[in-house]
Scaffold this active site. Structure first.
Site, PDB file in Angstrom:
ATOM      1  N   ARG A  15      42.127  13.395 -18.302  1.00 48.40           N
ATOM      2  CA  ARG A  15      41.775  14.295 -17.314  1.00 48.40           C
ATOM      3  C   ARG A  15      42.903  15.492 -17.225  1.00 48.40           C
ATOM      4  NH1 ARG A  15      39.733  11.026 -12.506  1.00 48.40           N
ATOM      5  NH2 ARG A  15      40.744   9.522 -13.597  1.00 48.40           N
ATOM      6  N   GLY A 140      40.874  -1.098  -6.154  1.00 50.69           N
ATOM      7  CA  GLY A 140      40.277  -2.322  -6.213  1.00 50.69           C
ATOM      8  C   GLY A 140      40.637  -2.813  -4.690  1.00 50.69           C
ATOM      9  N   ASN A 170      44.261  -1.929  -3.154  1.00 52.99           N
ATOM     10  CA  ASN A 170      45.391  -2.134  -4.080  1.00 52.99           C
ATOM     11  C   ASN A 170      45.935  -0.762  -4.617  1.00 52.99           C
ATOM     12  OD1 ASN A 170      47.262  -2.943  -6.024  1.00 52.99           O
ATOM     13  ND2 ASN A 170      45.593  -3.531  -7.563  1.00 52.99           N
ATOM     14  N   ASN A 227      45.815  12.257 -11.949  1.00 50.51           N
ATOM     15  CA  ASN A 227      44.842  12.175 -12.890  1.00 50.51           C
ATOM     16  C   ASN A 227      44.680  13.367 -13.520  1.00 50.51           C
ATOM     17  OD1 ASN A 227      44.435   9.287 -12.892  1.00 50.51           O
ATOM     18  ND2 ASN A 227      43.226   9.719 -10.954  1.00 50.51           N
ATOM     19  N   ARG A 332      74.298  32.105 -18.065  1.00 44.50           N
ATOM     20  CA  ARG A 332      73.624  31.032 -19.138  1.00 44.50           C
ATOM     21  C   ARG A 332      74.764  30.059 -19.511  1.00 44.50           C
ATOM     22  NH1 ARG A 332      72.780  34.816 -24.031  1.00 44.50           N
ATOM     23  NH2 ARG A 332      72.289  32.991 -24.832  1.00 44.50           N
ATOM     24  N   LYS A 350      77.720  34.462 -20.904  1.00 45.62           N
ATOM     25  CA  LYS A 350      77.171  33.009 -21.379  1.00 45.62           C
ATOM     26  C   LYS A 350      78.528  32.766 -22.260  1.00 45.62           C
ATOM     27  CE  LYS A 350      76.782  32.795 -25.884  1.00 45.62           C
ATOM     28  NZ  LYS A 350      76.853  32.768 -27.181  1.00 45.62           N
ATOM     29  N   SER A 404      84.559  51.750 -18.607  1.00 40.44           N
ATOM     30  CA  SER A 404      83.108  51.861 -18.939  1.00 40.44           C
ATOM     31  C   SER A 404      82.722  52.078 -20.041  1.00 40.44           C
ATOM     32  CB  SER A 404      82.387  52.858 -17.742  1.00 40.44           C
ATOM     33  OG  SER A 404      82.748  52.426 -16.675  1.00 40.44           O
TER      34      SER A 404
HETATM   35  C1  UD1 Z   1      44.300  -0.036 -11.088  1.00 43.85           C
HETATM   36  C2  UD1 Z   1      43.919  -1.515 -10.265  1.00 43.85           C
HETATM   37  C3  UD1 Z   1      43.177  -1.234  -9.147  1.00 43.85           C
HETATM   38  C4  UD1 Z   1      44.163  -0.105  -8.186  1.00 43.85           C
HETATM   39  C5  UD1 Z   1      44.409   1.167  -8.988  1.00 43.85           C
HETATM   40  C6  UD1 Z   1      45.484   1.890  -8.202  1.00 43.85           C
HETATM   41  C7  UD1 Z   1      43.634  -2.960 -12.432  1.00 43.85           C
HETATM   42  C8  UD1 Z   1      42.722  -3.624 -12.997  1.00 43.85           C
HETATM   43  N1  UD1 Z   1      43.321  -2.114 -11.154  1.00 43.85           N
HETATM   44  O1  UD1 Z   1      43.064   0.536 -11.364  1.00 43.85           O
HETATM   45  O2  UD1 Z   1      42.992  -2.244  -8.262  1.00 43.85           O
HETATM   46  O3  UD1 Z   1      43.421   0.024  -6.919  1.00 43.85           O
HETATM   47  O4  UD1 Z   1      45.033   0.716 -10.280  1.00 43.85           O
HETATM   48  O5  UD1 Z   1      45.968   3.288  -8.770  1.00 43.85           O
HETATM   49  O6  UD1 Z   1      44.724  -3.038 -12.715  1.00 43.85           O
HETATM   50  N2  UD1 Z   1      47.634   0.961 -18.494  1.00 43.85           N
HETATM   51  C9  UD1 Z   1      48.199   0.885 -19.634  1.00 43.85           C
HETATM   52  N3  UD1 Z   1      47.554   0.005 -20.327  1.00 43.85           N
HETATM   53  C10 UD1 Z   1      45.972  -0.193 -20.211  1.00 43.85           C
HETATM   54  C11 UD1 Z   1      45.598  -0.027 -19.102  1.00 43.85           C
HETATM   55  C12 UD1 Z   1      46.221   0.933 -18.223  1.00 43.85           C
HETATM   56  O7  UD1 Z   1      49.548   1.063 -19.627  1.00 43.85           O
HETATM   57  O8  UD1 Z   1      45.686  -1.032 -21.145  1.00 43.85           O
HETATM   58  C13 UD1 Z   1      48.382   1.964 -17.650  1.00 43.85           C
HETATM   59  C14 UD1 Z   1      47.649   3.461 -17.329  1.00 43.85           C
HETATM   60  O9  UD1 Z   1      48.413   4.337 -18.074  1.00 43.85           O
HETATM   61  C15 UD1 Z   1      48.117   4.008 -15.873  1.00 43.85           C
HETATM   62  C16 UD1 Z   1      48.036   2.497 -15.153  1.00 43.85           C
HETATM   63  O10 UD1 Z   1      48.284   1.234 -16.138  1.00 43.85           O
HETATM   64  O11 UD1 Z   1      49.129   4.065 -15.670  1.00 43.85           O
HETATM   65  C17 UD1 Z   1      46.702   1.783 -14.256  1.00 43.85           C
HETATM   66  O12 UD1 Z   1      45.575   1.933 -15.233  1.00 43.85           O
HETATM   67  P1  UD1 Z   1      44.337   2.705 -14.574  1.00 43.85           P
HETATM   68  O13 UD1 Z   1      43.370   2.224 -15.646  1.00 43.85           O
HETATM   69  O14 UD1 Z   1      44.682   3.838 -14.103  1.00 43.85           O
HETATM   70  O15 UD1 Z   1      44.029   1.617 -13.602  1.00 43.85           O
HETATM   71  P2  UD1 Z   1      42.698   2.024 -12.240  1.00 43.85           P
HETATM   72  O16 UD1 Z   1      41.423   1.610 -13.029  1.00 43.85           O
HETATM   73  O17 UD1 Z   1      43.220   2.993 -11.632  1.00 43.85           O
END
Ligand code: UD1
Ligand code: MG
Length: 457
Positions: A15, A140, A170, A227, A332, A350, A404
């Protein structure tokens, strides 16, 4: 107890509509992941592993390997799978580990400290930071048992209508016993509506196994996730406002908080006045009793006490005590302005040392130079430092005077107490106390103008 950190940053950030990985987008001047890394370090984390996937090379390059180690997650199979990727890096680590996303730039060291303290006081295996959301949609939900112990985190997409009414959610930030986490992660499955390995299922598994799980309620704003670019702008604004407030409380006069931007890590002495439309970023330090702005941009620069900078752009430069620049000065990288020196309007400097009480008050370019103490540089003076291939230096001694509109063709040395006549093109060195004149001698044709008018009218 030793403390490690894991930043989950493999996701794409669709996004943002950007080629740049989401966690590298700047929030008030710093990449979001760097802000998260700083909060982790401020809370006592000594070993920080970043999980990279989308744009991995860029993330590694921009965050650098000084403060971070990296682990790659080739396929984004969920947050639980992402956290597991840190196992190799932390396999010998004994202690607690904070796990957080990389797109929550408002996290603070204090908040993480309180999470770790709550975790350790409760002798917990897993502690989740939660908050009460005005609108819990998308988060969550925390399910607690009758004793108040958290037993499950239910994702929005898996929640029953009744679970959806739970407002405690969460934050996505946790503290775990590191080895217990790496033992439990491989046992999780992806039997859920998104077909992902959920990190949140670790808490449920611990609770099921009779381990101590805990949830500590913190403020919602700390966990604001970014996001899209509108949310990023809002996070930048909130972070900036909290920084401005801290400076104001410490005795800095912020005239207009709505148009002033100060990055994290900038230091400012008290009694300093920051006028509107000013931004101070990077690794910058401003002394006491300074007057900065309006409309001034300062990046990676050091300004000593009592400095004045009006409507200027200053980057990679330093200004000693009581010196001033502007309006419309451009300092600079490598410009070092001496104590009490004056840099006036439309002056660019600079890679040059500009002496104590030296002055260049108007319309001048000084590059690759050393200007002595008390030396005066007249309006329109130019150091010709570049011949199209090489840069050469100009050196001017103390107490000299450059008239000057002089053109100083480098490499060149002008002695102490020397004088350069206005309008000179100087191509040869000038000795101490000498006068150099490098211009065509004036001729006068008596009565010529009158004769010309008479002939033409
Ligand atoms: C997650 C939590 C949710 C919580 C929310 C808070 C889980 C299953 N859920 O959901 O309970 O309320 O965060 O914002 O964890 N990422 C990776 N690899 C992956 C998937 C994700 O590195 O395979 C990273 C993403 O880049 C991101 C973070 O993990 O920075 C969270 O992932 P995202 O998919 O945004 O989790 P949510 O669905 O928001
Ligand atoms: Mg998700």
């Amino acid at each position: 107890m030793a403390l490690a950190g894991i930043i989950l940053a493999a996701g794409k950030g669709t996004r943002m509509k950007s080629d740049l990985p989401k966690v590298l987008h700047l929030c008030n001047g710093l990449p979001m992941a760097e802000l998260v890394g700083r909060a982790l370090r401020a809370s006592g984390v000594t070993d920080c592993v970043v999980i990279v996937g989308h744009g991995a090379d860029q993330v590694k390059q921009i965050l650098g390997d000084k403060n971070y180690r990296f682990a790659e997650q080739k396929e984004q199979l969920g947050t639980g799978h992402a956290a597991l990727m840190a196992h190799d890096a932390l396999k010998d680590f004994q202690g607690d580990v904070i796990v957080t996303a990389g797109d929550t730039p408002l996290l603070t060291g204090e908040a993480l400290k309180s999470l770790v303290e709550a975790h350790q006081d409760a002798h917990a295996t897993c502690t989740v930071a939660s908050f009460f959301a005005a609108n819990p949609q998308g988060y969550g939900r925390i399910r607690r048992n009758d004793d108040g112990k958290p037993t499950h985190i239910v994702e929005e997409k898996d929640a029953t209508p009744e679970e959806k009414t739970i407002q405690e959610v969460n934050s996505g930030v946790y503290c775990f016993d590191a080895q217990a986490l790496f033992d439990i992660l491989p046992t999780l499955n992806n039997q859920n509506s998104q077909g992902e390995y959920y990190l949140t299922d670790a808490l449920a598994a611990f609770a099921r196994n009779g381990k101590m799980t805990h949830a500590v309620v913190l403020e919602e704003e700390l966990f604001m996730g970014v996001n899209d670019r509108w949310q990023l702008a809002e996070a930048s604004r909130l972070l900036n406002q909290s920084i401005l407030k801290k400076h104001a409380e410490a005795g800095v006069m912020i005239v207009d908080p709505n148009t002033t931007w100060i990055g994290p890590g900038v230091k400012i002495g008290n009694e300093t006045i920051i006028e509107p439309m000013t931004s101070i970023t990077g690794d910058s330090t401003i002394g006491r009793n300074c007057h900065i702005g309006p409309s001034t941009k300062i990046d990676d620069s050091d300004l000593d006490d009592e400095v004045k900078a009006y409507m200027s752009y200053i980057h990679g430069a330093s200004m000693q005590k009581g010196s001033r620049c502007g309006p419309y000065a451009h300092l600079r990288p490598g410009a070092m302005i001496g104590e009490g020196a004056k840099v006036g309007n439309f002056v660019e400097i600079k890679n040059a040392k500009f002496g104590r009480k030296a002055a260049a008050n108007h319309l001048t370019y000084i590059g690759d130079a050393e200007i002595g103490d008390n030396t005066n540089i007249g309006a329109g003076t130019i150091t010709c430092n570049y011949d199209g291939f090489n840069k050469s230096r100009t050196k001017i001694g103390n107490n000299s005077f450059v008239g000057s509109n002089s053109t100083l063709v480098a490499p060149i040395t002008i002695g102490e107490g020397a004088f350069v006549a206005a309008g000179s093109v100087i191509t040869k060195d000038v000795g101490d106390d000498a006068l150099a004149i490098g211009r065509a001698r004036q001729e006068e044709k008596e009565g010529w103008a009158k004769r010309w008018r008479d002939k033409n009218s």
